[in-house]
Write an enzyme that holds these catalytic residues in place. Structure first.
Site: not given
Length: 481
Positions: A155, A288, A462, A254
């Protein structure tokens, strides 16, 4: 085929391009046309071993460089990528489908990780202090962990790579990247830029593959690998954690999300609609972080739904290469069919369709901006990521109730809250079991902030200062002098 995407389609190992041990290649499609963009080399176990050898060989020299030297290479990468944003944006659109404005936004965001971690590379601060009881000197320092395996999703084909590469290099680690099979071209095209920036041969290796599970599992069982960083579904993340456990690797995960967006009765409705459009439609909802469940106070539900639907209706659907297009295609047929199934299920269970909801005819994996109201709790889309341009609106009246409903999920990545009462807003934010909350904002992603979730949405962070520490080990020395 588009000639611009044909140049870099082999594996990138040890600073060289190679076709792969088996010679097998796989197709990469343009999701807007379903045409083949390129045939990309598919890595096998032998290629993984070659990448491990190259990364291991590059490790000591890079780790031995001063933080400033590593910083300058990353800064140069930011400068080079910033100068070529249009090239990367076009490539992102071709293989991912997202509209040009989204693609350029991603390219800009991706480049910024190089600049941020160029600055963080010189800030792996340690500590020297006295032990209160023994009187010994306590010396604490952070050292590069070792080879990092990076597994990235489709994505964000540029940003999910740079968000991992930049902190790893800043920390002093070599990396092996396994990009998503749907979108490997952007990451491959980044390699000549990193060479130009001064990244040594073998420090960054790219292994696209149609045998992802077998390949990554092999990498994670090599004792030279010390970190695994993954962005993707919770299901795949769980499998990688099982593999990582065998070598006790340091994981950074993640994973999935099911983001609630809460609009209180005192919210600025226009601002809430603007924020909701960003939270829902950034990247076509294929994120997400995308708002998945809309909870709107019943006093403002009609007004919000009307204005939000009007904003969604203005969006133009088409090939993302068209500068007038706002909404490109979804990434593949499976995603398109999944989104359509979510909508059909919600309507069957009593939801009202205010906009969209019909698959367009013709080629390409398109799905129109869609708004559903009166969505019941039993609808599948309330419990799973939609990953598409569908807004599922519900109502609420009680704060405690909406907080409970928002938290009633295994995921905990991001939530959004809109209210003019900042005291209430902050109190609600603190009660939400999410790693990130957008308060009167529809966007939380920022290279300077620690991105990550709670519960089944992942481990570690992150970005921010924390992002580099994911690739470092803390060493404590007890000394007397």
């Amino acid at each position: 085929m588009d000639q611009a995407v044909q140049q870099f389609t082999d594996l990138y190992i040890g600073g060289a391009w190679r076709p792969g041990a088996s010679g097998d290649r796989f197709e990469v499609l343009n999701p807007a046309t379903e045409d083949v963009l390129a045939h990309v080399a598919s890595a096998e176990i032998e290629d993984a071993d070659a990448a491990l050898d190259a990364a291991d060989k590059a490790f000591a020299e890079w780790a031995g460089r001063t933080p400033r030297q590593r910083s300058e290479v990353l800064r140069k990468a930011w400068e080079l990528m910033t100068a070529r944003l249009d090239e990367f944006a076009r490539l992102i659109t071709l293989e991912n489908g997202k509209a040009g404005t989204d693609a350029r936004g991603e390219a800009t965001y991706a480049a910024e990780f190089f600049r941020w971690f160029a600055e963080e590379a010189v800030r792996a601060d340690g500590l020297i202090t006295h032990a209160p009881a023994s009187g010994a000197r306590i010396i604490v320092q952070h050292k590069p962990a070792g080879i990092a395996v990076l597994v990235t999703p489709w994505n964000y084909p540029a940003a999910m790579g740079t968000r991992k590469i930049a902190p790893a290099l800043a920390a002093g680690c070599p990396v092996i990247i396994k990009p998503a099979s749907e979108t490997p071209l952007t990451m491959l095209a980044l390699m000549p830029l990193l060479e130009e920036a001064g990244v040594p041969k073998g420090l960054v290796n790219v292994l696209p593959s149609r045998h992802s599970g077998k390949l990554v599992d092999h990498l994670l069982h090599d004792p030279r690998v010390r970190v695994v960083s993954f962005t993707g579904s919770t299901g795949v993340g769980r499998k990688l954690l099982h593999s990582a456990a065998d070598q006790v690797l340091k994981p950074a995960m993640e994973l999935g999300g099911n983001a609630p967006l809460i609009v209180f009765d005192d919210a600025d409705i226009d601002a809430a609609v603007e924020g909701a459009m960003l939270a829902k439609m950034r990247n076509l909802g294929e994120a997400c972080t995308a708002a998945n469940r809309f909870y709107v106070h019943e006093k403002v539900a009609d007004a919000f739904a009307e204005k939000f639907t009007a904003a969604m209706a203005k969006l133009k659907v088409g090939d993302g290469l068209d500068p007038d297009v706002d909404v490109g295609p979804l990434v593949n047929r499976d995603t398109q069919e999944k989104v359509a199934a979510f909508v059909a299920d919600a309507i069957e269970k009593g939801a009202k369709l205010k906009l969209g909801g019909e698959l367009p005819a013709g080629r390409g994996f398109f799905y129109p901006p869609t708004v559903l109201t009166d969505v019941p709790e039993t609808a599948d889309c309330v419990h799973d990521e939609i990953f598409g341009p569908v807004a599922a609106i519900q109502t609420f009246t009680d704060t405690d109730d909406v907080v409970r409903r928002a938290n009633d999920t295994e995921y905990g990545l991001v939530a959004y809250v809109f209210t003019e009462n900042m005291k209430r807003g902050l109190q609600v934010c603190e009660r939400l079991d999410y790693g990130m909350v957008g308060l009167n904002r529809g966007l939380v992603s920022d290279p300077a902030a620690p991105f990550g979730g709670t519960k089944q949405s992942g481990l570690g962070r992150e970005g921010g200062h924390e992002g580099m520490l994911e690739f470092m080990e803390t060493q404590y020395i007890s000394a007397t002098w």
